[in-house]
Design a protein around this motif. Structure first.
Motif, short mmCIF file in Angstrom:
data_model
loop_
_atom_site.label_atom_id
_atom_site.label_comp_id
_atom_site.label_asym_id
_atom_site.label_seq_id
_atom_site.Cartn_x
_atom_site.Cartn_y
_atom_site.Cartn_z
N PRO A 302 0.72 -1.09 0.10
CA PRO A 302 -0.12 -0.11 -0.03
C PRO A 302 0.69 1.26 -0.17
CG PRO A 302 -0.05 -1.15 1.99
CD PRO A 302 0.59 -1.95 1.39
N LEU A 303 0.47 2.26 -0.87
CA LEU A 303 0.91 3.71 -0.82
C LEU A 303 2.52 3.60 -1.35
CD1 LEU A 303 -0.61 5.06 2.35
CD2 LEU A 303 -1.40 4.89 0.10
N GLU A 304 2.88 2.57 -1.76
CA GLU A 304 4.49 2.38 -2.29
C GLU A 304 4.75 3.42 -3.41
OE1 GLU A 304 7.51 -0.86 -3.72
OE2 GLU A 304 5.66 -1.43 -3.58
N ARG A 305 3.97 3.61 -4.23
CA ARG A 305 4.12 4.64 -5.27
C ARG A 305 4.23 6.03 -4.97
NH1 ARG A 305 1.51 8.04 -8.16
NH2 ARG A 305 -0.54 7.82 -7.20
N VAL A 306 3.78 6.39 -3.80
CA VAL A 306 4.05 7.81 -3.19
C VAL A 306 5.02 7.77 -2.17
CG1 VAL A 306 2.75 9.83 -2.05
CG2 VAL A 306 1.45 8.22 -3.79
N LEU A 307 4.82 6.75 -1.14
CA LEU A 307 5.61 6.79 -0.09
C LEU A 307 7.01 6.04 0.02
CD1 LEU A 307 2.87 7.33 2.90
CD2 LEU A 307 4.47 8.94 1.75
N GLY A 308 7.08 5.13 -0.88
CA GLY A 308 8.30 4.22 -1.03
C GLY A 308 7.98 2.95 -0.46
N GLU A 310 9.59 1.03 1.86
CA GLU A 310 9.77 0.94 3.12
C GLU A 310 8.69 1.32 4.06
OE1 GLU A 310 13.31 1.69 6.66
OE2 GLU A 310 13.48 2.56 4.83
N ILE A 311 8.35 2.31 3.76
CA ILE A 311 6.91 3.10 4.34
C ILE A 311 5.95 2.24 4.04
CG2 ILE A 311 5.45 5.21 4.68
CD1 ILE A 311 7.65 6.78 4.44
N GLY A 312 5.90 1.82 2.60
CA GLY A 312 4.60 1.09 2.42
C GLY A 312 4.53 -0.04 2.96
N GLU A 313 5.71 -0.87 3.24
CA GLU A 313 5.64 -2.01 4.36
C GLU A 313 5.44 -1.78 5.68
OE1 GLU A 313 6.01 -6.07 4.76
OE2 GLU A 313 6.38 -5.23 2.65
N PHE A 314 5.89 -0.55 6.12
CA PHE A 314 5.70 -0.20 7.49
C PHE A 314 3.93 -0.13 7.81
CE2 PHE A 314 5.11 3.05 10.90
CZ PHE A 314 5.75 2.25 11.86
N ILE A 315 3.54 0.53 6.87
CA ILE A 315 1.96 0.81 6.94
C ILE A 315 1.33 -0.45 6.82
CG2 ILE A 315 0.17 1.95 5.74
CD1 ILE A 315 1.91 4.24 5.21
N LEU A 316 1.60 -1.25 5.92
CA LEU A 316 1.02 -2.87 5.81
C LEU A 316 1.02 -3.21 7.02
CD1 LEU A 316 -0.22 -4.90 4.25
CD2 LEU A 316 2.10 -5.64 3.46
N ARG A 317 2.19 -3.39 7.54
CA ARG A 317 2.26 -4.08 9.07
C ARG A 317 1.49 -3.59 10.21
NH1 ARG A 317 7.99 -4.01 7.94
NH2 ARG A 317 8.19 -2.42 9.39
N THR A 318 1.54 -2.30 10.06
CA THR A 318 0.60 -1.46 11.29
C THR A 318 -0.58 -1.84 10.99
OG1 THR A 318 2.20 0.24 11.19
CG2 THR A 318 0.11 0.93 11.96
N HIS A 319 -1.26 -1.97 9.75
CA HIS A 319 -2.65 -2.03 9.55
C HIS A 319 -2.97 -3.74 9.94
CE1 HIS A 319 -4.68 1.33 7.92
NE2 HIS A 319 -3.41 1.68 7.60
N GLU A 320 -1.99 -4.51 9.54
CA GLU A 320 -2.22 -5.88 9.77
C GLU A 320 -2.31 -6.16 11.63
OE1 GLU A 320 -0.37 -8.22 5.99
OE2 GLU A 320 1.03 -7.64 7.60
N ALA A 321 -1.30 -5.23 12.09
CA ALA A 321 -1.29 -5.61 13.57
C ALA A 321 -2.54 -5.08 14.02
CB ALA A 321 -0.28 -4.58 14.05
N HIS A 322 -3.31 -4.24 13.66
CA HIS A 322 -4.75 -3.81 13.86
C HIS A 322 -5.70 -4.72 13.69
CE1 HIS A 322 -2.57 -0.31 15.41
NE2 HIS A 322 -3.54 0.09 15.97
N GLY A 323 -5.57 -5.69 13.03
CA GLY A 323 -6.46 -6.59 12.39
C GLY A 323 -7.01 -6.42 11.03
#
Length: 518
Positions: A302-308, A310-323
């Motif tokens: 998610p959002l890799e095109r805009v935020l790159g 590393e941040i895309g992977e971090f946001i993915l993990r954050t959302h997955e951690a919230h279910g």
């Protein structure tokens, strides 16, 4: 919004000048008022200590010249007058009088009224019409009043609600943490008090650029001397079969948000189509309401095109951690009652669907009027369209970007507001190049990212600090040129980079600024 807290020294009793360095700030109070004291050389300024947008503490902001920038959303205020000169703040700060007795600085309790004299360059018969009351249109109208425009101002919107704070719809408002009275930008009587004729539920059918009038759906012709087009963007629609009875929602307007809030109150499982900013912010808000959420996205991250990456992977993990569950690299093939069928033949069960697959500029009126169009309304550096008496601002405008040889179109609330302000000044007769740096923020649970610049292309991304520790900046470069910087919980870096880009500092200086911060 934060709650204002009165802390720090009693500035009415005073502090020593030696306690306040040149360019320094000191938060304190005068009676029950939270006040910020700022020193610029021999000049002393005292203003409200909290931003009038979301009440961020301005002591955490940045002083640039005789302005102060808000740390959270980069609103800009004039220290001398308190005026809100840069979106997304619309209301001014109160300004207090300072007194100096030797080395003692005191702030007096009375806040003098600051008035703007009428603009002598604008004849009282001049009529400026603004189509669209989103960020660009609303801030354009407010700027005309702030600048003392002496003519008539008419603000047209097809919506039935007062102009409102759109970014909040997918964030705290949808999550049930922002009450309804936070959402309007201003009260109804404020428009009339500022000489702005706000016309709700008013649809424009066409524009005659030669005869300088707009034709309303009611049949009324409204003449103008200058026109500001702020028609914004509309959600892209799903281009797959949708079964009758399937519950599909889009989120762009306040009415959309209300309908979605009502719908999810009775549902349990939601599929969000699109791993965009609006899609992910919606997913986060719905998870906070306790719903089962699955996000379908065509991209690998998610959002890799805009935020790159590393941040895309971090946001993915954050959302997955919230279910939140993700089905990435997939597209919807069909929307059925009770499920979404994907392009690989699998399906996701759901009670309703939210589509967040981007927006497209609403250029319908501009096209009919014969204005130049290129994936948006083409404007020059003064935001003037191919018709000299018509300006365009916000999501719909494609403008020359000061830091590149390209023209760009951005879809950010703060950027749209600042364009509206610039278009208003130029409609009054100024010839001011729009040189602001794009800025936006995105909220995911308790994480808030800030982004300054524009990296449509980036061949290098360098991370400073640690995303996992909530203290990071990612610098995006295009052929060595610093194109954008994204930060996580480093408002100081974000503000400093924006100011450096605005000054057109060398890229080495911008990189050094970020390095020193970590």
């Amino acid at each position: 919004m934060a709650t204002e807290t009165v802390t720090g020294p009693d500035l009415q009793e005073g502090i020593r000048l030696s306690e306040l360095a040149d360019g320094g700030m000191r938060a304190g109070h005068v009676g029950e008022d939270a006040v910020l004291l700022v020193r610029k050389g021999d000049d002393l300024f005292a203003v409200d200590a909290f931003c009038t947008h979301y009440h961020a503490p301005l002591a955490d902001g940045l002083v640039v010249g005789e302005t102060i920038r808000c740390p959270w959303h980069h609103a800009c205020f004039e220290l001398r007058t308190g005026q809100a000169s840069g979106a997304p703040a619309m209301r001014p700060l109160r300004v207090y009088t300072t007194a100096r007795d030797g080395d003692l600085i005191r702030v007096l309790p009375e806040a003098p009224a600051v008035t703007t004299p009428p603009d002598a360059s604008a004849a009282t018969h001049t009529h400026i019409v603004i189509i669209g009351a989103g960020a660009a249109g609303s801030f354009a109208a407010a700027e005309l009043h702030r600048r003392g425009f002496a003519g008539r101002v008419t603000l047209l919107t097809s919506e039935e609600r007062l102009p409102y704070d759109k970014p909040n719809l997918s964030k705290d408002y949808l999550a049930g943490k922002a009450p309804e009275d936070w959402i309007p930008l201003r009260a109804e009587d404020e428009y009339a008090g500022d000489g702005i004729a706000l016309r709700l539920r008013t649809k424009v059918d066409s524009i005659d650029a030669v005869k300088s009038h707009v034709l309303l759906a009611s049949g009324e012709r409204l003449a103008f001397d200058r026109l500001i087009l702020a028609t914004g963007a509309r959600p892209r629609q799903l281009d797959v079969p949708v079964e009758a009875g399937a519950h599909v929602h889009y989120l762009r307007t306040w009415s959309d948000a209300e309908a979605l809030k009502t719908a999810v109150a009775e549902k349990r499982r939601v599929v969000v189509i699109g791993a965009s900013f609006i899609g992910l912010e919606t997913a986060a808000s719905l998870r906070e309401l306790g719903l089962d959420v699955t996000v379908i996205g065509a991209e690998e991250r998610p959002l890799e095109r805009v935020l790159g990456r590393e941040i895309g992977e971090f946001i993915l993990r954050t959302h997955e951690a919230h279910g939140v569950r993700f089905r990435l690299g997939r597209r919807p093939a069909e929307i059925r009652t009770g499920s979404v069928v994907l392009d690989d033949g699998s399906s996701e069960a759901c009670d309703l669907v939210v589509a967040g697959i981007g927006v497209e500029p609403d250029v319908t009126l501009a096209e009919r009027a014969g204005l130049a169009i290129d994936r948006g309304i083409v404007v020059n550096d003064c935001l003037q369209t191919s018709a000299p008496n018509i300006y365009a601002a916000g999501d719909v405008a494609r403008f020359p970007y000061a830091r590149s040889s390209q023209s760009i179109r951005v879809e950010h609330w703060a950027a749209a507001g600042r364009q509206g302000q610039a278009a208003a000044r130029n409609a009054m007769g100024q010839r001011e190049s729009f040189r602001d740096i794009p800025f936006f923020w995105s909220q995911h649970y308790d994480l808030v990212f800030a982004y300054v610049g524009n990296a449509q292309r980036a061949d290098d991304a360098q991370t400073f600090g640690s995303l996992g520790a909530g203290n990071a900046a990612v610098v995006f470069r295009d052929q060595g040129r610093v194109a954008a910087v994204a930060t996580l919980f480093r408002d100081d870096v974000s503000l400093a980079v924006e100011a450096a880009m605005q000054r057109d500092d060398p890229d080495d200086a911008v990189m050094e600024l970020v390095r020193r911060a970590f």
